[in-house]
Design an enzyme around this catalytic site. Structure first.
Site, PDB file in Angstrom:
ATOM      1  N   LYS A   1      -7.320   6.657  10.462  1.00 42.61           N
ATOM      2  CA  LYS A   1      -8.678   6.712  10.664  1.00 42.61           C
ATOM      3  C   LYS A   1      -8.985   7.355  12.181  1.00 42.61           C
ATOM      4  O   LYS A   1     -10.115   7.310  12.495  1.00 42.61           O
ATOM      5  CB  LYS A   1      -9.308   5.448  10.544  1.00 42.61           C
TER       6      LYS A   1
ATOM      7  N   ARG B   1      -5.242   0.689  -7.119  1.00 42.47           N
ATOM      8  CA  ARG B   1      -4.103   1.375  -6.746  1.00 42.47           C
ATOM      9  C   ARG B   1      -3.481   2.564  -7.349  1.00 42.47           C
ATOM     10  O   ARG B   1      -2.511   3.414  -6.699  1.00 42.47           O
ATOM     11  CB  ARG B   1      -2.764   0.162  -6.456  1.00 42.47           C
TER      12      ARG B   1
ATOM     13  N   ASP C   1      -5.705   1.856  10.320  1.00 42.12           N
ATOM     14  CA  ASP C   1      -6.947   1.435  10.482  1.00 42.12           C
ATOM     15  C   ASP C   1      -7.216   0.980  11.973  1.00 42.12           C
ATOM     16  O   ASP C   1      -7.475   1.715  13.023  1.00 42.12           O
ATOM     17  CB  ASP C   1      -7.568   0.462   9.575  1.00 42.12           C
ATOM     18  N   SER C   2      -7.157  -0.456  12.276  1.00 47.51           N
ATOM     19  CA  SER C   2      -7.253  -1.167  13.547  1.00 47.51           C
ATOM     20  C   SER C   2      -5.998  -1.079  14.214  1.00 47.51           C
ATOM     21  O   SER C   2      -5.827  -1.142  15.643  1.00 47.51           O
ATOM     22  CB  SER C   2      -7.490  -2.668  13.424  1.00 47.51           C
ATOM     23  N   GLY C   3      -4.973  -0.713  13.735  1.00 50.08           N
ATOM     24  CA  GLY C   3      -3.657  -0.437  14.169  1.00 50.08           C
ATOM     25  C   GLY C   3      -2.857  -1.917  14.525  1.00 50.08           C
ATOM     26  O   GLY C   3      -1.771  -1.976  15.204  1.00 50.08           O
TER      27      GLY C   3
ATOM     28  N   THR D   1      -1.651  -4.177  12.424  1.00 46.95           N
ATOM     29  CA  THR D   1      -0.511  -4.167  11.769  1.00 46.95           C
ATOM     30  C   THR D   1       0.848  -3.799  12.493  1.00 46.95           C
ATOM     31  O   THR D   1       1.745  -4.158  12.555  1.00 46.95           O
ATOM     32  CB  THR D   1      -0.661  -3.848  10.160  1.00 46.95           C
ATOM     33  N   LEU D   2       0.634  -2.358  12.826  1.00 48.86           N
ATOM     34  CA  LEU D   2       1.755  -1.543  13.161  1.00 48.86           C
ATOM     35  C   LEU D   2       2.088  -1.936  14.752  1.00 48.86           C
ATOM     36  O   LEU D   2       3.183  -2.092  15.004  1.00 48.86           O
ATOM     37  CB  LEU D   2       1.209  -0.187  13.339  1.00 48.86           C
TER      38      LEU D   2
ATOM     39  N   GLU E   1       3.539   3.816   5.962  1.00 46.86           N
ATOM     40  CA  GLU E   1       2.107   2.963   5.861  1.00 46.86           C
ATOM     41  C   GLU E   1       1.284   3.703   5.265  1.00 46.86           C
ATOM     42  O   GLU E   1       1.337   5.024   5.466  1.00 46.86           O
ATOM     43  CB  GLU E   1       2.064   2.735   7.393  1.00 46.86           C
TER      44      GLU E   1
ATOM     45  N   GLY F   1       0.863  -1.412  -0.100  1.00 43.98           N
ATOM     46  CA  GLY F   1      -0.026  -0.002   0.022  1.00 43.98           C
ATOM     47  C   GLY F   1       0.871   1.151   0.061  1.00 43.98           C
ATOM     48  O   GLY F   1       0.220   2.256  -0.472  1.00 43.98           O
TER      49      GLY F   1
HETATM   50  P1  IMP Z   1      -4.763  -2.192  10.372  1.00 44.92           P
HETATM   51  O1  IMP Z   1      -4.046  -3.314  10.789  1.00 44.92           O
HETATM   52  O2  IMP Z   1      -6.159  -2.493  10.638  1.00 44.92           O
HETATM   53  O3  IMP Z   1      -4.468  -0.832  10.925  1.00 44.92           O
HETATM   54  O4  IMP Z   1      -4.997  -2.156   8.892  1.00 44.92           O
HETATM   55  C1  IMP Z   1      -3.964  -1.411   8.044  1.00 44.92           C
HETATM   56  C2  IMP Z   1      -3.848  -2.171   6.570  1.00 44.92           C
HETATM   57  O5  IMP Z   1      -5.204  -2.507   6.160  1.00 44.92           O
HETATM   58  C3  IMP Z   1      -3.343  -1.127   5.489  1.00 44.92           C
HETATM   59  O6  IMP Z   1      -2.002  -1.236   5.622  1.00 44.92           O
HETATM   60  C4  IMP Z   1      -4.267  -1.312   4.763  1.00 44.92           C
HETATM   61  O7  IMP Z   1      -3.503  -2.246   3.429  1.00 44.92           O
HETATM   62  C5  IMP Z   1      -5.501  -1.865   4.826  1.00 44.92           C
HETATM   63  N1  IMP Z   1      -6.685  -0.922   5.031  1.00 44.92           N
HETATM   64  C6  IMP Z   1      -7.143  -0.640   6.094  1.00 44.92           C
HETATM   65  N2  IMP Z   1      -8.212   0.610   5.881  1.00 44.92           N
HETATM   66  C7  IMP Z   1      -8.247   0.658   4.610  1.00 44.92           C
HETATM   67  C8  IMP Z   1      -8.797   1.407   3.577  1.00 44.92           C
HETATM   68  O8  IMP Z   1      -9.792   2.237   3.840  1.00 44.92           O
HETATM   69  N3  IMP Z   1      -8.564   1.140   2.268  1.00 44.92           N
HETATM   70  C9  IMP Z   1      -7.811   0.364   1.827  1.00 44.92           C
HETATM   71  N4  IMP Z   1      -7.195  -0.548   2.700  1.00 44.92           N
HETATM   72  C10 IMP Z   1      -7.093  -0.269   3.815  1.00 44.92           C
HETATM   73 MG    MG Z   2      -4.511  -3.575   1.280  1.00 41.04          MG
END
Ligand code: IMP
Ligand code: MG
Length: 189
Positions: A146, A180, A118-120, A122-123, A114, A59
């Site tokens: 977000k 993308r 979103d949920s955090g 991954t980080l 990054e 991404g």
């Molecule tokens: P997290 O681990 O939930 O914070 O998700 C992070 C990853 O989910 C990002 O690096 C994206 O690849 C994917 N993601 C989360 N929200 C979106 C969105 O609104 N559009 C596209 N990809 C998203």
């Molecule tokens: Mg993705």
């Protein structure tokens, strides 16, 4: 920074034909201005040291390529792949880090780039793994945030935009690998 809402109804973009993209959340000029500001902020934040900009694939690939050209100090670029693994049918919630083992992280100022927080989850996983490698410093730069993540263990030092709580695509972000290549960021909702 707030987003400019533009309906796509009357925009004929051949990249979108037949696809359900509702509106532009951030247009090209808005993104370019903010990325330039981030480049200045980052340049000022690292007056010395060995800066390693680590892009999280896939991404971040467009954001990172624009961002590093706005950073006016020496740096190195590398990429990471974070992939979920398990039996393939049930999400294990575990993140596996795939990276070049030749890349030295020890003693460097690492800036993890990054696309969107979103949920955090991954980080949270990645930062723990990277911190074990004893970098001199470890910070996050996210194009979009977000601001819904609970229990984020690490502050996101550099943020492009506080994003709406919608599914966003373009400028590197995908939906099932589509969109993308859009030069703007659009909402599917
Ligand atoms: P997290 O681990 O939930 O914070 O998700 C992070 C990853 O989910 C990002 O690096 C994206 O690849 C994917 N993601 C989360 N929200 C979106 C969105 O609104 N559009 C596209 N990809 C998203
Ligand atoms: Mg993705």
């Amino acid at each position: 920074m707030s987003s400019t809402i533009k309906p796509l109804d009357e925009i004929s973009d051949p990249r979108l034909s037949g696809r359900a993209v509702r509106r532009i959340a951030y247009d090209q000029a808005t993104i370019a201005r903010r990325v330039a500001e981030l480049g200045s902020e980052i340049s000022a934040a690292y007056p010395d040291g060995d800066l390693l900009v680590l892009g999280l694939l896939k991404g971040s690939f467009i954001f990172l390529s624009d961002l590093v050209r706005q950073i006016t100090r020496p740096l190195q670029v590398d990429f990471l792949v974070a992939s979920s693994y398990g039996d393939g049918t049930v999400s294990s919630g575990t993140v596996k880090l795939v990276y070049d083992p030749e890349t030295r992280l020890e003693g460097k100022d690492i800036l993890l780039v990054e696309d969107i927080v979103d949920s955090g989850r991954t980080l949270n996983r990645l930062m723990g793994i990277l911190a074990e490698r004893e970098p001199r410093s470890l910070e996050i730069c996210a194009l979009l945030h977000k601001r819904i993540a609970e229990g984020l263990k690490h502050d996101t030092k550099f943020v492009g935009f506080d994003a709406p709580h919608e599914f966003l695509v373009g400028y590197g972000l995908d939906h099932a690998e589509n969109f993308r290549h859009l030069p703007y960021i659009a909402s599917l909702q």
